[in-house]
Enzyme design. Structure first.
Site, PDB file in Angstrom:
ATOM      1  N   HIS A 250       0.706  -1.009   0.142  1.00 36.65           N
ATOM      2  CA  HIS A 250      -0.426  -0.220  -0.424  1.00 36.65           C
ATOM      3  C   HIS A 250       0.879   0.994  -0.083  1.00 36.65           C
ATOM      4  O   HIS A 250       1.067   2.223  -0.894  1.00 36.65           O
ATOM      5  CB  HIS A 250      -1.117   0.332   1.335  1.00 36.65           C
ATOM      6  CG  HIS A 250      -1.821  -1.203   1.583  1.00 36.65           C
ATOM      7  ND1 HIS A 250      -2.858  -1.504   0.925  1.00 36.65           N
ATOM      8  CD2 HIS A 250      -1.500  -2.495   2.173  1.00 36.65           C
ATOM      9  CE1 HIS A 250      -3.914  -2.476   1.533  1.00 36.65           C
ATOM     10  NE2 HIS A 250      -2.589  -2.728   2.057  1.00 36.65           N
TER      11      HIS A 250
HETATM   12  C1  BDR Z   1      -3.219   0.474   5.610  1.00 38.78           C
HETATM   13  O1  BDR Z   1      -3.251   0.227   6.549  1.00 38.78           O
HETATM   14  C2  BDR Z   1      -1.927   0.195   7.422  1.00 38.78           C
HETATM   15  O2  BDR Z   1      -1.827  -1.478   7.515  1.00 38.78           O
HETATM   16  C3  BDR Z   1      -1.459  -0.329   6.127  1.00 38.78           C
HETATM   17  O3  BDR Z   1       0.200   0.063   6.243  1.00 38.78           O
HETATM   18  C4  BDR Z   1      -1.662   1.108   4.978  1.00 38.78           C
HETATM   19  O4  BDR Z   1      -1.676   2.467   5.873  1.00 38.78           O
HETATM   20  C5  BDR Z   1      -3.803  -0.184   4.499  1.00 38.78           C
HETATM   21  O5  BDR Z   1      -4.754   0.042   4.562  1.00 38.78           O
END
Ligand code: BDR
Ligand code: CA
Length: 313
Positions: free
Chosen positions: A243
């Site tokens: 992400h």
């Molecule tokens: C986001 O949530 C976190 O778990 C990850 O680091 C990312 O920023 C994805 O939904």
């Protein structure tokens, strides 16, 4: 091209860690002024420790790392150890940091940095809940007009949600903070799940990173190996979505991404859909556009960039 001055606001998190590494490996594109930590994936004591572990892994202990807000603006903290492990950085065995936290609160660093730089020259890169950014905007309303751009990871439209049926984690943890940010008038670029779920670390891609043969390459491969088990079980997907590095990849190579400039509002009232990013993708309202909401990514191009950059560290 002059390097763009940025602050990474983060809750490491394995994918946050890869985002920080990508930034540290790309000094010609991004000038990392500091890292501000927030509670999110794990509590603040761990996110602010993990950010320093990553700076030291990259051989960059001089980057200032600030601790910020311990909890969301108006609700209890929700964490994600079930995804990231107990430490938030489970996977590799990395030493505790020796570099200290920088003096002062993350929110004050954000405010002071925006006030002391010319208007329109500092970009904020939030890759966790938006608590620090919203707190800075509330405490110092003059700074919003000085921000060049906010490029953030959060939200979803077609993918809807990952932590509830309708909400993505970063927005869900602090929807009131997200609401402040999306109403701030600052130009915003959003990397939602619609994009990040296309950036999957398949076995081949992870092997290319592992085969760099460096401590950084090995640590990243071990982090994504750990992270992957959750998404494989949940989505049956071929590898974990990276992400947060999408935010930094966009700053380095914006043409990897495309999306639409639309209105995005945050649900803060309904318990059923709390934290939903209501993106007017089809432009069916006359609400004014306030964000560029990405929908597409050149995933092979992203991984070529990431692997090439990680090799520099
Ligand atoms: C986001 O949530 C976190 O778990 C990850 O680091 C990312 O920023 C994805 O939904
Ligand atoms: Ca994150």
């Amino acid at each position: 091209m002059t390097a763009r001055k940025i602050i990474i606001d983060t809750d490491p998190g394995q994918d946050d860690a890869v985002a920080i590494l990508l930034a540290l490996a790309s000094p010609e594109a991004v000038d990392l002024l500091g890292i501000t930590c927030v509670a999110g994936n794990v509590p603040l004591s761990l996110t602010s420790k993990n950010a320093r572990i990553i700076c030291e892994l990259a051989g960059k202990p001089e980057v200032p790392v600030f601790a910020g807000c311990e909890r969301p603006l108006g609700r209890e903290l929700v964490t994600a150890e079930h995804v990231h492990g107990r430490t938030g950085l489970d996977g590799p065995d990395l030493p505790d940091p020796t570099m200290p936290l920088a003096d002062g609160h993350a929110v004050d660093f954000i405010i002071d940095t925006l006030r002391s730089n010319p208007a329109g020259t500092v970009t904020l890169c939030p890759i966790g809940p938006l608590t620090n950014i919203a707190t800075a905007f509330r405490k110092a309303p003059d700074i919003a007009e000085k921000v060049q751009e906010i490029v953030l990871m959060g939200g979803a439209y077609f993918e809807v949600g990952n932590v509830t049926p309708t909400a993505e984690f970063n927005i869900y943890v602090d929807p009131e903070a997200a609401d402040v940010v999306f109403r701030s008038g600052v130009p915003i670029v959003v990397m939602p799940l619609d994009v990040t779920h296309k950036v999957l670390v398949t076995r081949d891609r992870n092997d290319r990173i592992r085969d760099l043969g460096t401590p950084v390459g090995l640590a990243v491969a071990q982090m994504t190996d750990f992270f992957e088990r959750f998404d494989r079980e949940k989505y049956g997907s071929d590898g974990a979505p990276l992400h947060d590095p999408c935010v930094i990849a966009y700053l380095i190579r914006p043409k990897l991404f495309s999306g639409r400039h639309v209105n995005v509002e945050i649900e803060t009232g309904s318990e059923l859909t709390m934290g939903m990013t209501v993106a007017d993708w089809w432009q069916v309202t006359d609400r004014p556009a306030n964000a560029t909401f990405m929908g597409h990514v050149d995933a092979p191009g992203f991984f070529d960039l990431l692997t090439e950059r990680l090799a520099r560290l």
